[in-house]
Design a protein around this motif. Structure first.
Motif, PDB file in Angstrom:
ATOM      1  N   LEU A  48      24.282  60.691   9.786  1.00 52.17           N
ATOM      2  CA  LEU A  48      24.307  61.493   8.450  1.00 52.17           C
ATOM      3  C   LEU A  48      24.900  62.918   8.742  1.00 52.17           C
ATOM      4  O   LEU A  48      25.684  63.338   7.572  1.00 52.17           O
ATOM      5  CB  LEU A  48      22.843  62.160   8.445  1.00 52.17           C
ATOM      6  N   CYS A  49      24.940  63.443   9.804  1.00 46.24           N
ATOM      7  CA  CYS A  49      25.977  64.630  10.170  1.00 46.24           C
ATOM      8  C   CYS A  49      27.225  64.164  10.067  1.00 46.24           C
ATOM      9  O   CYS A  49      28.195  64.984   9.497  1.00 46.24           O
ATOM     10  CB  CYS A  49      25.661  65.237  11.391  1.00 46.24           C
ATOM     11  N   LEU A  50      27.882  63.105  10.536  1.00 46.58           N
ATOM     12  CA  LEU A  50      29.279  62.632  10.497  1.00 46.58           C
ATOM     13  C   LEU A  50      29.599  62.575   8.855  1.00 46.58           C
ATOM     14  O   LEU A  50      30.699  62.859   8.574  1.00 46.58           O
ATOM     15  CB  LEU A  50      29.375  61.211  11.227  1.00 46.58           C
ATOM     16  N   ILE A  51      28.632  61.959   8.106  1.00 51.86           N
ATOM     17  CA  ILE A  51      29.036  61.861   6.751  1.00 51.86           C
ATOM     18  C   ILE A  51      28.998  63.147   5.810  1.00 51.86           C
ATOM     19  O   ILE A  51      29.831  63.502   5.293  1.00 51.86           O
ATOM     20  CB  ILE A  51      28.056  60.660   6.135  1.00 51.86           C
ATOM     21  N   ALA A  52      27.963  64.130   6.293  1.00 53.99           N
ATOM     22  CA  ALA A  52      28.045  65.226   5.717  1.00 53.99           C
ATOM     23  C   ALA A  52      29.200  66.110   5.976  1.00 53.99           C
ATOM     24  O   ALA A  52      29.797  66.638   5.155  1.00 53.99           O
ATOM     25  CB  ALA A  52      26.871  65.854   6.023  1.00 53.99           C
ATOM     26  N   LEU A  53      29.716  66.097   7.238  1.00 55.03           N
ATOM     27  CA  LEU A  53      30.841  66.702   7.588  1.00 55.03           C
ATOM     28  C   LEU A  53      32.307  66.159   6.712  1.00 55.03           C
ATOM     29  O   LEU A  53      33.118  66.865   6.530  1.00 55.03           O
ATOM     30  CB  LEU A  53      30.887  66.531   9.085  1.00 55.03           C
ATOM     31  N   MET A  54      32.166  64.871   6.834  1.00 51.35           N
ATOM     32  CA  MET A  54      33.430  64.271   6.039  1.00 51.35           C
ATOM     33  C   MET A  54      33.275  64.742   4.480  1.00 51.35           C
ATOM     34  O   MET A  54      34.565  64.848   4.161  1.00 51.35           O
ATOM     35  CB  MET A  54      33.314  62.809   6.439  1.00 51.35           C
ATOM     36  N   ALA A  55      31.989  64.650   3.863  1.00 48.53           N
ATOM     37  CA  ALA A  55      31.986  65.272   2.726  1.00 48.53           C
ATOM     38  C   ALA A  55      32.665  66.649   2.605  1.00 48.53           C
ATOM     39  O   ALA A  55      33.108  67.343   1.584  1.00 48.53           O
ATOM     40  CB  ALA A  55      30.697  65.017   1.931  1.00 48.53           C
ATOM     41  N   LYS A  56      31.938  67.446   3.613  1.00 53.21           N
ATOM     42  CA  LYS A  56      32.415  68.859   3.486  1.00 53.21           C
ATOM     43  C   LYS A  56      33.829  69.099   3.500  1.00 53.21           C
ATOM     44  O   LYS A  56      34.380  69.927   2.647  1.00 53.21           O
ATOM     45  CB  LYS A  56      31.623  69.607   4.631  1.00 53.21           C
ATOM     46  N   LYS A  57      34.417  68.456   4.301  1.00 55.63           N
ATOM     47  CA  LYS A  57      36.027  68.415   4.406  1.00 55.63           C
ATOM     48  C   LYS A  57      36.527  67.917   3.190  1.00 55.63           C
ATOM     49  O   LYS A  57      37.591  68.638   2.999  1.00 55.63           O
ATOM     50  CB  LYS A  57      36.683  67.752   5.713  1.00 55.63           C
ATOM     51  N   ASP A  58      36.063  66.908   2.658  1.00 50.77           N
ATOM     52  CA  ASP A  58      36.618  66.663   1.189  1.00 50.77           C
ATOM     53  C   ASP A  58      36.694  67.733   0.148  1.00 50.77           C
ATOM     54  O   ASP A  58      37.625  68.051  -0.383  1.00 50.77           O
ATOM     55  CB  ASP A  58      36.033  65.096   0.710  1.00 50.77           C
TER      56      ASP A  58
END
Length: 161
Positions: free
Chosen positions: A81-91
């Motif tokens: 979940l944290c990995l995906i959230a960080l990727m979305a944040k960078k996008d």
């Protein structure tokens, strides 16, 4: 109504919408080939490959090192979940950067930043205020803000909230 969920790992806190949580759950299930509730390096490699995501083995190892908070050499659901959230944040940061970088040269000039502040933040910084802002964000003092500098500035700003 959008529900937000927050999962905290020191020093990382990740916030996701209900839709993002649902998508991540489906992704976790698809990647977890042996259904043990953990994603190994091989699960991640195969999962990304099957999803059509192009990512190097080295990057997958780096992701594992960064997000495997309990050190068990696998990602559990909350770590993913944290990995995906960080990727979305960078996008999202990249989208904002692209809007501010009006001429598309992959760097934000002082005038582009000032114009964005006026248009999107409804503020008119003085020249002195712009000097202070640029001094704090333009880490390499080249007169421009790169995406890396922009991202770092966002991280610093968010650490105060």
């Amino acid at each position: 109504t959008t529900l937000l969920y927050t999962i905290k790992f020191e020093p990382l806190a990740c916030t996701m919408s209900e839709r993002e949580m649902s998508t991540t759950a489906a992704m976790f299930s698809a990647f977890d080939r042996n259904h043990d509730g953990r994603l190994s390096l091989e699960d991640l490699r195969q999962g990304f490959k099957n999803s059509g995501v192009r990512i190097s083995s080295e990057d997958i190892v780096d992701l594992m090192k960064q997000f495997d908070k309990d050190g068990d050499q696998a990602l559990d659901y909350s770590e993913l979940l944290c990995l995906i959230a960080l990727m979305a944040k960078k996008d999202k940061a990249k989208e904002i950067f692209t809007v501010v970088d009006r001429n598309g040269n992959q760097r934000i000039s002082r005038s582009e930043l000032k114009k964005a502040m006026r248009l999107y933040m409804n503020t008119k910084p003085s020249e002195h205020e712009m000097d202070v802002i640029m001094a704090k964000i333009d880490f390499n003092d080249d007169g421009y803000i790169s995406f890396e500098e922009f991202s770092k500035a966002i991280e610093i700003f968010e650490s105060f909230n």
